[in-house]
Design an enzyme around this catalytic site. Structure first.
Site, PDB file in Angstrom:
ATOM      1  N   ASP A 196       0.853  -1.201   0.000  1.00 56.87           N
ATOM      2  CA  ASP A 196       0.000   0.000   0.000  1.00 56.87           C
ATOM      3  C   ASP A 196       0.886   1.247   0.000  1.00 56.87           C
ATOM      4  OD1 ASP A 196      -1.864   2.082   0.553  1.00 56.87           O
ATOM      5  OD2 ASP A 196      -3.210   0.611   1.453  1.00 56.87           O
TER       6      ASP A 196
ATOM      7  N   HIS B 154      -1.029  10.924  -0.832  1.00 55.42           N
ATOM      8  CA  HIS B 154      -0.632   9.983  -1.882  1.00 55.42           C
ATOM      9  C   HIS B 154      -0.005  10.752  -3.036  1.00 55.42           C
ATOM     10  CE1 HIS B 154      -3.974   7.014  -0.433  1.00 55.42           C
ATOM     11  NE2 HIS B 154      -3.000   7.189   0.440  1.00 55.42           N
TER      12      HIS B 154
ATOM     13  N   SER C 176      -6.905   4.235  -1.661  1.00 57.24           N
ATOM     14  CA  SER C 176      -6.699   2.782  -1.625  1.00 57.24           C
ATOM     15  C   SER C 176      -7.970   1.979  -1.887  1.00 57.24           C
ATOM     16  CB  SER C 176      -6.138   2.374  -0.263  1.00 57.24           C
ATOM     17  OG  SER C 176      -4.868   2.931  -0.090  1.00 57.24           O
TER      18      SER C 176
HETATM   19 ZN   LIG Z   1      -3.044   6.111   2.178  1.00 55.75          ZN
END
Ligand SMILES: [Zn+2]
Length: 582
Positions: free
Chosen positions: A120, A513, A170
Site C-alpha cells: 500500500d 498519496h 486505496s
Molecule cells: Zn493512504
C-alpha cells in the site's frame, strides 16, 4: 563479506585514529630527539649527531608509512574495488542477457496458484529506497542490492487514477486490481456508478473480485494484511460498500443501515462465507460494543464497536467447528498451529491495525512473513490451488505520518515475505504479482555519494539557507517545521530514529498519496502479459486468464475446458465396446 559499506564506516573511524597516532608519535619522537640533542650536544657532538640522525630517519620512516597507510584508506573509493574493472560490468550484463534470452520461451502454463502482493503506497521511490535499505542492513553500500521483487522477470507500469480522482485512494484502486473495474475513490467492490457514502447507489452496482472467481472455481482463498482485515485494500476482495470507513455498524450512519447497507466486517463473513484464511488486525469491529479486548482489557478505545450485539468471531468459530477451523489472536498461538489439522484460519492480532514491523511486540504480533508462511501452508493443501492476497498495508501509514524509516522497513519486511513465497511455491504453476495501489509524495536525492545511509544527509549544505538536509524529503506532510520562522536546522536532530518525520515542503497533518504510475512485478505463468503501461484494472484480468478462472478461458486446453462435456460420450462409447466384446 561485501564490504564497501563497512569500508566507509571504518574508513572514517580508522583514519581519525591513524592521524591521532601519527600526531602522537611525531610529538613523542620530536620531544625525545629534542631533549636528547639538548642533553648530549655539550658532551659529545658527534655521537649525539649520529644517534639523532638515526632517530630522525626512524621517525621519518614511521611518518611516511603511517601517512601512506592513512592515504590508502582515505583514497579507498566508497564502492567495491571490483566495480573499477570493465570486465565486472560486462560479465554482469552478459549474464543478465542470457537470463533475458531464456525468457523468450514464455511460461504459458496454467497457473494453479495466484498470489498478489500489494504494497500500500509503495511507489517506485519507495521500492528503490527500500532496496538500498535492505542492502545497507546486510552491510552493503545498498544501491547494487536486489529486492526479491527486483528478481521478477516481467515489469509493467500501472496507471492508478480513480474514475473520479487524479491522485487515487486505496479503496477505488483496490476495486481496480481486485475486481478488474476502475471505480470512485472511497468505494470498494462497486462500479463507478456508485456514489461515495450514498447507500442506495450500492445495489445493482456490485462487482465481484478475483478472490471470488477463484473460490467459485474451487480454489482455496486467503487474505493476509498488516492493517485491519476490513480496511480498504482487503475489503474490495469480498465487500460491496460505498464507504470504505463503514468498518462495522458502529461507524455507519443509521440511514445507511436503514436503507439496507451492511458494514464491511459483516460482509467479510457473509458474502464469501468460507474465505479459508483471514489474517490481520481489526478485532474490535467483530465484537459487540463495550466488549473489552482480550489483549487490552483496560483500554476502552480497543473495546468492541458493534451496535447489533453480534459476536462475529464466535459465530465464525461455531460455523467452522466441524471444518477444522481455528481462531487465533496472538503470535504464539499462530505459530503453534499444526497446519495439517487446520483448513480454515481466522487470525485477528490487534483491535485495529498491526503495529509497525519495527515496533511489533514479538510475543504477541506475528510478522507479515510469519503470517504468509502459515497462510500458504494451509492454502496449498487444496489440489485445485489457491488465490492469496497479501498486503503490506502500513507502508502507506508510515509515509502518511512522514516516517520514512517505518515505511521502508515495512517494505523490506514485505519483500522478505515475497522471498519466502518463492521458496514455498514454484514459478511453473504459481503466478506471483507484486504491485502498489498508488504512490506517495516522498523523494530522495541531494547528490548523495555511493553508500550514503538512506536515512542520512545530503553531502552539502543548502546553498540558500546554509543548513543541512536529509536525502529523504516529502512534498507535503507533518514534517514541515519552522523554528523562529525559518527552516529547522536538523544538525541537532536525530534523523536516524524510527519515528523521525522527514522535512516537508507544505504543512499537512497527513502526507498525501502521489499520482504517478506504480510498478507491477510479475513471475510465473502468463507473467509476460503484465508489460508496458497499463490501466490498473488490467491486473486481475491477466491473473484470472493465467489461472483459467473468471471470464476469459478461451485459451485453456480443450481437455481442461471440455473434459466434463466430453466425458459422458467417451464413457458411453467405452461401455458399448465392452458390451459388444462380452
Ligand atoms: Zn493512504
Amino acid at each position: 563479506m561485501n564490504s564497501a559499506y563497512v569500508w566507509i564506516v571504518l574508513t572514517s573511524l580508522f583514519s581519525s585514529l591513524f592521524f591521532l597516532t601519527i600526531l602522537a608519535l611525531l610529538c613523542f619522537f620530536t620531544c625525545r630527539l629534542a631533549s636528547k640533542w639538548q642533553f648530549s650536544f655539550g658532551r659529545s657532538f658527534g655521537k649525539a649527531w649520529t644517534g639523532g640522525m638515526i632517530k630522525m630517519k626512524v621517525t621519518a620512516a614511521l611518518f611516511i608509512s603511517f601517512s601512506c597507510l592513512a592515504c590508502t584508506i582515505l583514497s579507498k573509493p566508497n564502492f567495491p574495488e571490483k566495480e573499477k574493472q570493465p570486465s565486472y560490468w560486462n560479465k554482469w550484463a552478459q549474464r543478465t542477457l542470457e537470463e533475458a534470452l531464456d525468457l523468450q520461451e514464455l511460461n504459458k502454463n496454467i497457473a494453479k496458484n495466484l498470489i498478489l502482493f500489494l504494497g500500500d503506497g509503495m511507489g517506485v521511490t519507495t521500492v528503490t529506497a527500500a532496496r538500498i535499505l535492505k542492502g545497507q542492513l546486510s552491510g552493503e553500500t545498498g544501491e547494487e542490492s536486489q529486492l526479491e521483487m527486483d528478481r521478477f522477470p516481467h515489469v509493467a507500469l500501472s496507471k492508478t487514477y480513480n474514475t473520479d480522482a487524479q491522485v487515487a485512494d486505496s479503496a477505488g484502486t483496490a476495486t481496480a486490481y481486485l475486481c478488474g473495474v476502475k471505480a470512485n475513490e472511497g468505494t470498494v467492490g462497486v462500479s463507478a456508478a456508485a456514489v461515495r457514502s450514498q447507500c442506495n447507489t450500492t445495489f445493482g452496482n456490485e462487482v465481484t473480485s478475483i478472490l471470488k472467481w477463484a473460490k467459485d472455481a474451487g480454489k482455496s482463498v486467503g487474505i493476509v494484511t498488516t492493517t485491519r482485515v476490513n480496511h480498504a485494500t482487503p475489503s474490495a476482495a469480498y465487500a460491496h460498500c460505498v464507504d470504505r470507513n463503514w468498518y462495522s455498524d458502529g461507524e455507519m450512519p443509521s440511514e445507511a443501515q436503514a436503507a439496507g447497507c451492511k458494514d464491511i466486517a459483516l460482509q467479510l463473513f457473509e458474502n464469501i462465507p468460507e474465505i479459508d484464511v483471514i489474517m490481520g488486525g481489526g478485532r474490535k469491529y467483530m465484537f459487540p460494543q463495550n466488549t473489552s479486548d482480550v489483549e487490552y482489557p483496560r483500554e476502552h478505545k480497543h473495546s468492541g464497536t458493534r451496535k447489533d450485539g453480534r459476536n462475529l468471531v464466535e459465530e465464525w468459530k461455531i460455523r467452522m467447528a466441524h471444518k477444522k477451523g481455528q481462531y487465533v489472536w496472538n503470535r504464539k498461538d499462530l505459530l503453534s498451529l499444526n497446519t495439517n489439522n487446520v483448513d480454515h484460519l481466522l487470525g485477528l492480532f490487534e483491535p485495529g491495525d498491526l503495529p509497525y514491523h519495527l515496533e511489533r511486540n514479538k510475543e504477541m504480533d506475528p510478522s507479515l512473513t510469519e503470517m504468509v508462511e502459515v497462510a500458504i501452508s494451509i492454502l496449498r493443501k487444496n489440489a485445485e490451488g489457491f488465490y492469496l492476497l497479501v498486503e503490506g498495508g502500513r507502508i502507506d501509514h508510515g509515509h502518511h505520518e512522514g516516517k520514512a524509516k517505518q515505511a521502508l522497513h515495512e517494505t523490506v519486511e514485505m519483500d522478505r515475505a515475497i522471498h519466502l513465497t518463492g521458496q514455498m511455491t514454484s514459478m511453473h504453476n504459481t503466478l506471483t504479482v507484486v504491485t502498489a495501489d498508488h504512490s506517495h509524495v516522498v523523494s530522495f536525492g541531494g547528490y548523495t555519494p555511493r553508500g550514503n545511509s538512506i536515512f542520512g544527509l545530503a553531502p552539502r549544505l543548502s546553498d540558500v539557507d546554509q543548513k543541512p538536509f536529509t536525502s529523504i524529503l516529502y512534498g507535503n506532510g507533518p514534517g514541515y517545521k519552522l523554528t523562529n520562522g525559518v527552516r529547522e536546522n536538523i544538525s541537532t536532530v536525530d534523523y536516524y530514529q524510527n519515528n523521525y518525520q522527514a522535512q516537508a515542503a507544505v504543512p499537512l497533518q497527513y502526507e498525501t498519496h502521489g499520482g504517478e504510475d506504480v510498478a507491477v512485478f510479475s513471475r510465473g505463468p502468463m507473467a509476460h502479459l503484465l508489460h508496458g503501461v497499463q490501466e490498473q484494472n488490467y491486473i486481475p484480468h491477466v491473473m484470472a486468464y493465467a489461472a483459467c478462472i473468471g471470464q476469459n478461458k478461451n485459451h485453456c486446453p480443450a481437455a481442461l475446458n471440455h473434459a466434463p462435456t466430453l466425458a459422458p460420450p467417451i464413457l458411453l462409447a467405452f461401455l458399448i465396446l465392452i458390451g459388444l466384446l462380452c
